[in-house]
Design a protein around this motif. Structure first.
Motif, PDB file in Angstrom:
ATOM      1  N   GLY A  37     -15.569   5.487  46.239  1.00 49.73           N
ATOM      2  CA  GLY A  37     -15.402   6.643  47.109  1.00 49.73           C
ATOM      3  C   GLY A  37     -13.990   7.187  47.094  1.00 49.73           C
ATOM      4  N   VAL A  38     -13.274   6.956  48.167  1.00 54.96           N
ATOM      5  CA  VAL A  38     -11.942   7.512  48.385  1.00 54.96           C
ATOM      6  C   VAL A  38     -10.954   7.113  47.286  1.00 54.96           C
ATOM      7  N   CYS A  39     -11.065   5.903  46.776  1.00 55.95           N
ATOM      8  CA  CYS A  39     -10.092   5.381  45.799  1.00 55.95           C
ATOM      9  C   CYS A  39     -10.552   5.527  44.351  1.00 55.95           C
ATOM     10  N   GLN A  40     -11.554   6.346  44.129  1.00 53.05           N
ATOM     11  CA  GLN A  40     -12.117   6.477  42.787  1.00 53.05           C
ATOM     12  C   GLN A  40     -11.093   6.990  41.778  1.00 53.05           C
ATOM     13  N   ALA A  41     -10.276   7.944  42.151  1.00 51.79           N
ATOM     14  CA  ALA A  41      -9.275   8.496  41.226  1.00 51.79           C
ATOM     15  C   ALA A  41      -8.258   7.434  40.818  1.00 51.79           C
ATOM     16  N   GLN A  44     -10.009   4.935  38.542  1.00 56.69           N
ATOM     17  CA  GLN A  44     -10.262   5.510  37.220  1.00 56.69           C
ATOM     18  C   GLN A  44      -8.987   5.556  36.390  1.00 56.69           C
ATOM     19  N   LYS A  45      -7.869   5.922  37.015  1.00 55.70           N
ATOM     20  CA  LYS A  45      -6.591   5.958  36.297  1.00 55.70           C
ATOM     21  C   LYS A  45      -6.232   4.567  35.792  1.00 55.70           C
ATOM     22  N   TYR A  46      -6.410   3.554  36.630  1.00 56.54           N
ATOM     23  CA  TYR A  46      -6.138   2.178  36.221  1.00 56.54           C
ATOM     24  C   TYR A  46      -7.035   1.796  35.038  1.00 56.54           C
ATOM     25  N   ASP A  47      -8.330   2.095  35.129  1.00 56.65           N
ATOM     26  CA  ASP A  47      -9.258   1.763  34.047  1.00 56.65           C
ATOM     27  C   ASP A  47      -8.882   2.465  32.749  1.00 56.65           C
ATOM     28  N   LYS A  73       0.794  -1.238  35.696  1.00 58.94           N
ATOM     29  CA  LYS A  73       1.148  -1.952  36.927  1.00 58.94           C
ATOM     30  C   LYS A  73       1.269  -1.007  38.111  1.00 58.94           C
ATOM     31  N   ASP A  74       1.880   0.160  37.874  1.00 56.06           N
ATOM     32  CA  ASP A  74       2.010   1.160  38.934  1.00 56.06           C
ATOM     33  C   ASP A  74       0.634   1.639  39.390  1.00 56.06           C
ATOM     34  N   ALA A  75      -0.264   1.888  38.436  1.00 53.83           N
ATOM     35  CA  ALA A  75      -1.619   2.335  38.768  1.00 53.83           C
ATOM     36  C   ALA A  75      -2.371   1.253  39.539  1.00 53.83           C
ATOM     37  N   GLU A  76      -2.162  -0.007  39.160  1.00 54.30           N
ATOM     38  CA  GLU A  76      -2.830  -1.095  39.873  1.00 54.30           C
ATOM     39  C   GLU A  76      -2.309  -1.215  41.305  1.00 54.30           C
TER      40      GLU A  76
END
Length: 105
Positions: A37-41, A44-47, A73-76
């Motif tokens: 939901g809210v954290c999908q973006a 997805q960036k991390y993936d 690491k920043d994306a995670e």
């Protein structure tokens, strides 16, 4: 009057909101809900960065590899911060400081 206002703020219910620690057996559905939901973006960036690194690591220069790892690491971190915000709405905490330390973030 000011004293009553200050005491009211100090002893308000939200001041004593107790967070329980994340329990994977009970609370994993909340993490999944946040990710889809809210954290999908953020997720997805991390993936995408993880896939890019794994797919191209053999063709990347050392500098590109380091930059991609830092971006990953920043994306995670951002992904976990977003998930934490969603869990906080249910008075649950992940203990991000410990999570970041264990994950070397």
């Amino acid at each position: 009057m000011k004293m009553l206002l200050i005491l009211g703020l100090i002893f308000s219910t939200s001041s004593f909101a107790a967070y329980k620690t994340y329990n994977p057996d009970k609370d994993s559905k909340l993490v999944n809900k946040a990710i889809s939901g809210v954290c999908q973006a953020e997720h997805q960036k991390y993936d995408d960065l993880d896939y890019e690194l794994k797919s191209n690591i053999g063709n990347m220069s050392e500098a590109d590899t380091k930059k991609t790892v830092e971006n990953l690491k920043d994306a995670e971190r951002k992904r976990w911060e977003c998930i934490e915000k969603e869990l906080n709405k249910k008075n649950i905490t992940l203990n991000l400081e410990q999570l970041f330390k264990e994950s070397n973030l």
